[in-house]
Enzyme design. Structure first.
Site, mmCIF file in Angstrom:
data_model
loop_
_atom_site.group_PDB
_atom_site.id
_atom_site.type_symbol
_atom_site.label_atom_id
_atom_site.label_comp_id
_atom_site.label_asym_id
_atom_site.label_seq_id
_atom_site.Cartn_x
_atom_site.Cartn_y
_atom_site.Cartn_z
ATOM 1 N N HIS A 100 -15.359 2.055 -2.846
ATOM 2 C CA HIS A 100 -14.431 0.946 -2.586
ATOM 3 C C HIS A 100 -13.642 1.451 -1.607
ATOM 4 C CE1 HIS A 100 -15.204 -1.592 -6.681
ATOM 5 N NE2 HIS A 100 -15.828 -1.610 -5.721
ATOM 6 N N GLY A 128 -14.805 5.443 -17.944
ATOM 7 C CA GLY A 128 -13.863 4.514 -17.526
ATOM 8 C C GLY A 128 -14.157 3.482 -16.671
ATOM 9 N N TYR A 160 0.787 -1.087 0.053
ATOM 10 C CA TYR A 160 -0.057 -0.023 0.079
ATOM 11 C C TYR A 160 0.845 1.332 -0.059
ATOM 12 C CZ TYR A 160 -4.519 -2.413 -0.170
ATOM 13 O OH TYR A 160 -5.592 -2.907 -0.630
ATOM 14 N N VAL A 200 -10.167 4.285 -5.404
ATOM 15 C CA VAL A 200 -9.617 4.737 -4.109
ATOM 16 C C VAL A 200 -8.490 5.646 -4.131
ATOM 17 C CG1 VAL A 200 -10.352 2.302 -3.189
ATOM 18 C CG2 VAL A 200 -7.936 2.792 -4.018
ATOM 19 N N ASP A 201 -8.162 6.169 -5.211
ATOM 20 C CA ASP A 201 -7.232 6.936 -5.430
ATOM 21 C C ASP A 201 -7.153 8.632 -4.956
ATOM 22 O OD1 ASP A 201 -8.384 8.318 -7.707
ATOM 23 O OD2 ASP A 201 -7.322 6.973 -8.887
ATOM 24 N N CYS A 253 -5.308 3.092 19.999
ATOM 25 C CA CYS A 253 -5.829 1.954 21.109
ATOM 26 C C CYS A 253 -4.677 1.079 20.861
ATOM 27 C CB CYS A 253 -7.205 1.700 20.813
ATOM 28 S SG CYS A 253 -7.232 0.593 19.354
HETATM 29 ZN ZN ZN Z 1 -8.256 1.476 17.661
#
Ligand code: ZN
Length: 254
Positions: free
Chosen positions: A131, A198, A79, A115-116, A160
């Site tokens: 998405h 597209g 990623y 997602v870009d 967390c």
């Molecule tokens: Zn968290």
């Protein structure tokens, strides 16, 4: 199809929209549905198929909950690589054309499978990212969502203590129910014209949208490189690079 025939189709689509605008004025509701093809003009690889190959892994092997459980560091490395590529690219004239249409009050929503974040960077504000977004992370323990501003050098950790994951829809996962309901509502109640840009219409359930639109008497105009399954339901199919065809179309209708 010859260049001249293509021009003719574009002109016919433009004059029909103009007629609709004369009739409905600013109440004409246009919605855009976009896919990886619109980002191609920015130089973003699709990440499916061979241009998505990274260290000999393909997207199907990395973009899954199983891969993340097995080796989250590897998945995050991938990623980070993708985020780096995306940040080195810019929105293209097709993204900006949609912003212009929005500024004219004619574009209700952009429904995107990408997602870009290029629509957002171009200035689109009425976005439904079905998405997810590669720059957003979410915590599987507390639900916290945060935005990345650069490619992470190591997996990001939530306040967390849990490792965050990219807030994108992986293979084998279902789309966010709320977004799907919203998309369905937009098509049924807030759309006179659907611009399909597209996207080849093979990834479900979004692939169904042009068909749903047709059943609801919505005008469907397709902007794709070539024929797709959507061509059979589209009222007009404008073939070519969307960064060339879409700005031409939009400049003529506003
Ligand atoms: Zn968290």
């Amino acid at each position: 199809m010859s260049k001249m025939e293509e021009e003719k189709i574009l002109d016919a689509a433009v004059s029909l929209i103009k007629k609709l605008t004369e009739k409905k004025g600013e109440t004409l509701k246009i919605v855009a549905l976009t896919g990886s093809g619109i980002s191609k003009g920015s130089g973003i690889p699709t990440f499916r198929g061979k241009d998505g190959l990274w260290k000999n892994y393909n997207a199907m092997e990395l973009a899954t909950p199983q891969a993340f459980r097995r080796d989250p560091i590897l998945v995050w490395e991938w990623y980070a690589w993708r985020i780096g590529i995306i940040l080195s690219k810019d929105p293209n004239p097709a993204h900006y054309a949609l912003v212009k249409l929005q500024e004219k009050g004619l574009l209700e929503w952009v429904i995107t499978q990408n997602v870009d974040s290029l629509h957002f960077r171009a200035g689109s504000t009425n976005l439904l990212e079905v998405h997810g977004n590669i720059f957003r992370t979410k915590c599987m323990s507390c639900g916290q969502k945060t935005m990345l501003i650069e490619a992470p050098s190591k997996p990001p950790i939530c306040d967390c203590g849990t490792m965050l994951r990219p807030d994108v829809v992986w293979f084998g996962e279902t789309l966010d129910r709320e977004i799907l309901l919203k998309v369905d509502d937009v098509i049924r109640n807030n759309c006179d014209v659907l611009l399909v840009i597209g996207t080849s219409g093979v990834v479900y359930p979004i692939a169904d949208l042009p068909f749903l639109a047709k059943m609801n008497n919505i005008l469907v105009i397709e902007f794709n490189i070539d024929e797709t399954p959507i061509t059979q339901v589209a009222d007009f199919s404008i073939f070519g690079k969307s960064e060339e065809t879409l700005p031409k179309f939009i400049e003529n209708i506003i």
